[in-house]
Scaffold this active site. Structure first.
Site, PDB file in Angstrom:
ATOM      1  N   ASP A  89       3.228  -1.585  12.051  1.00 47.31           N
ATOM      2  CA  ASP A  89       4.359  -1.565  11.210  1.00 47.31           C
ATOM      3  C   ASP A  89       4.038  -2.643   9.870  1.00 47.31           C
ATOM      4  OD1 ASP A  89       6.771  -2.120   9.655  1.00 47.31           O
ATOM      5  OD2 ASP A  89       8.075  -2.262  11.411  1.00 47.31           O
ATOM      6  N   LEU A 130      -0.392  12.582   3.607  1.00 41.86           N
ATOM      7  CA  LEU A 130      -1.611  12.070   3.029  1.00 41.86           C
ATOM      8  C   LEU A 130      -2.492  11.164   3.999  1.00 41.86           C
ATOM      9  CD1 LEU A 130      -0.606  11.455  -0.753  1.00 41.86           C
ATOM     10  CD2 LEU A 130      -1.607  13.647   0.263  1.00 41.86           C
ATOM     11  N   SER A 158       0.285   5.220  -5.063  1.00 39.54           N
ATOM     12  CA  SER A 158       1.494   4.544  -5.904  1.00 39.54           C
ATOM     13  C   SER A 158       2.150   6.126  -5.972  1.00 39.54           C
ATOM     14  CB  SER A 158       1.030   4.163  -7.199  1.00 39.54           C
ATOM     15  OG  SER A 158       2.540   4.152  -8.082  1.00 39.54           O
ATOM     16  N   LYS A 176       6.998   1.340  -6.892  1.00 39.75           N
ATOM     17  CA  LYS A 176       5.732   1.775  -7.178  1.00 39.75           C
ATOM     18  C   LYS A 176       4.839   1.242  -8.456  1.00 39.75           C
ATOM     19  CE  LYS A 176       4.854   4.303  -3.570  1.00 39.75           C
ATOM     20  NZ  LYS A 176       3.758   3.726  -2.417  1.00 39.75           N
ATOM     21  N   THR A 183       3.940  17.746   1.998  1.00 39.91           N
ATOM     22  CA  THR A 183       3.870  16.920   3.210  1.00 39.91           C
ATOM     23  C   THR A 183       5.374  16.770   3.399  1.00 39.91           C
ATOM     24  OG1 THR A 183       4.412  14.857   1.919  1.00 39.91           O
ATOM     25  CG2 THR A 183       1.965  15.373   2.268  1.00 39.91           C
ATOM     26  N   TYR A 214      12.590   3.314  -6.312  1.00 40.99           N
ATOM     27  CA  TYR A 214      11.249   3.951  -5.750  1.00 40.99           C
ATOM     28  C   TYR A 214      10.481   3.712  -6.981  1.00 40.99           C
ATOM     29  CZ  TYR A 214       7.559   6.734  -3.644  1.00 40.99           C
ATOM     30  OH  TYR A 214       6.425   7.347  -3.271  1.00 40.99           O
ATOM     31  N   THR A 224      -3.696   4.044  11.709  1.00 41.66           N
ATOM     32  CA  THR A 224      -2.491   3.311  12.190  1.00 41.66           C
ATOM     33  C   THR A 224      -1.041   4.131  11.862  1.00 41.66           C
ATOM     34  OG1 THR A 224      -2.206   1.898  10.008  1.00 41.66           O
ATOM     35  CG2 THR A 224      -3.732   1.414  11.403  1.00 41.66           C
TER      36      THR A 224
END
Length: 276
Positions: free
Chosen positions: A55, A13, A133, A151, A182, A147, A31
């Protein structure tokens, strides 16, 4: 012409959003931990793209990125905290160092970036902060406890941030995508080194060796990018934007279940008030 700073632009994304932002003529600070992975975006848009190594767990790199963006473009109008990766493990299986790295990447890194851009946004009385999120925060599937937790933390922080900065002309919102085509469920998915057999039929079903979701997700990253741009442009952007028909259906199902549970236990819940 707005200036965007987008983290995690090497794939997924983030890359789709950077490409869409640049295609419409905006400036974009693109970045990635390996800046070579975004060199093609910069080569295609030499006047409006600034490729930087970032990073998000490195506060020195964060400060350098914000300073470089300000020097090149005069300021950052839109910050998109997108960088991240999936992590699967039963709660008992999760390695402490893995979990700390997960929170450093998905929560503390974005917070550091938010703190770095807010002073200038407050001074201008304008700006937008977008935090990525996941529908996983709503669903909390077996095997995704950590995870889902990180989020959920992002969403809770974003909701409070929105109330703090809205009177200053700044918008903060969270994006909750469903499954998109993705690398998230492929190369970008990490998991615990240990698999406890007792969790084989719950968390174990979602380990990489057993999951067949990768490559079958319904979401189109290019369309998600356009949706994110549209919500940033909107004068009445919501606190939370859900992306994907699968995410909308899942969100609705969870909400309906929560309301049903609230009603089922309402009498007991309300019985704890002080008698008057």
């Amino acid at each position: 012409m707005a200036t965007w700073l987008i983290t995690g632009c090497s794939t997924g994304l983030g890359r789709a959003l950077a490409a869409a932002v640049l295609a419409r003529g905006d400036n974009a600070v693109v970045t990635a931990r390996d800046v070579a992975t975004v060199a093609d975006l910069a080569d295609a848009h030499p006047g409006t793209a600034l490729p930087l190594t970032l990073d998000v767990t490195d506060e020195i790199q964060i400060a350098t990125a914000v300073a470089s963006a300000t020097e090149r473009f005069g300021g950052i109008d839109v910050l998109v905290n997108n960088a991240g990766y999936g992590y699967r493990a039963a709660v008992e299986e999760g390695d402490e160092s893995d979990v700390q790295e997960l929170f450093a990447t998905h929560f503390f890194g974005p917070v550091a970036l938010i703190k770095a851009v807010l002073p200038a946004m407050r001074a201008r009385r304008s700006g937008t902060i977008v935090n990525l999120s996941s529908i996983g925060a709503r669903l909390s599937p077996a095997g995704s406890g950590y995870y889902a937790a990180v989020k959920s933390a992002v969403e809770g922080m974003t909701a409070s941030l929105r109330k703090e900065v809205e009177p200053l002309g700044i918008t903060a919102l969270a994006i909750e995508p469903g499954g998109f085509r993705t690398d998230f469920a492929g190369r970008s998915l990490a998991q615990s080194a240990e698999a406890i057999p007792d969790y084989a039929d719950t968390a174990g079903r979602r380990r990489k060796e057993n999951d067949r979701v990768h490559g079958t997700q319904p979401g189109d990253p290019a369309k998600a990018a356009l949706a994110i741009i549209a919500v940033v442009d909107a004068p009445d952007a919501p606190e939370l934007l859900v992306l994907g028909s699968d995410a909308v259906a899942a969100y609705r199902s969870v909400l309906e279940g929560q309301l049903a549970s609230l009603d089922a236990w309402r009498q007991l819940s309300e019985s704890t008030d002080i008698d008057v």
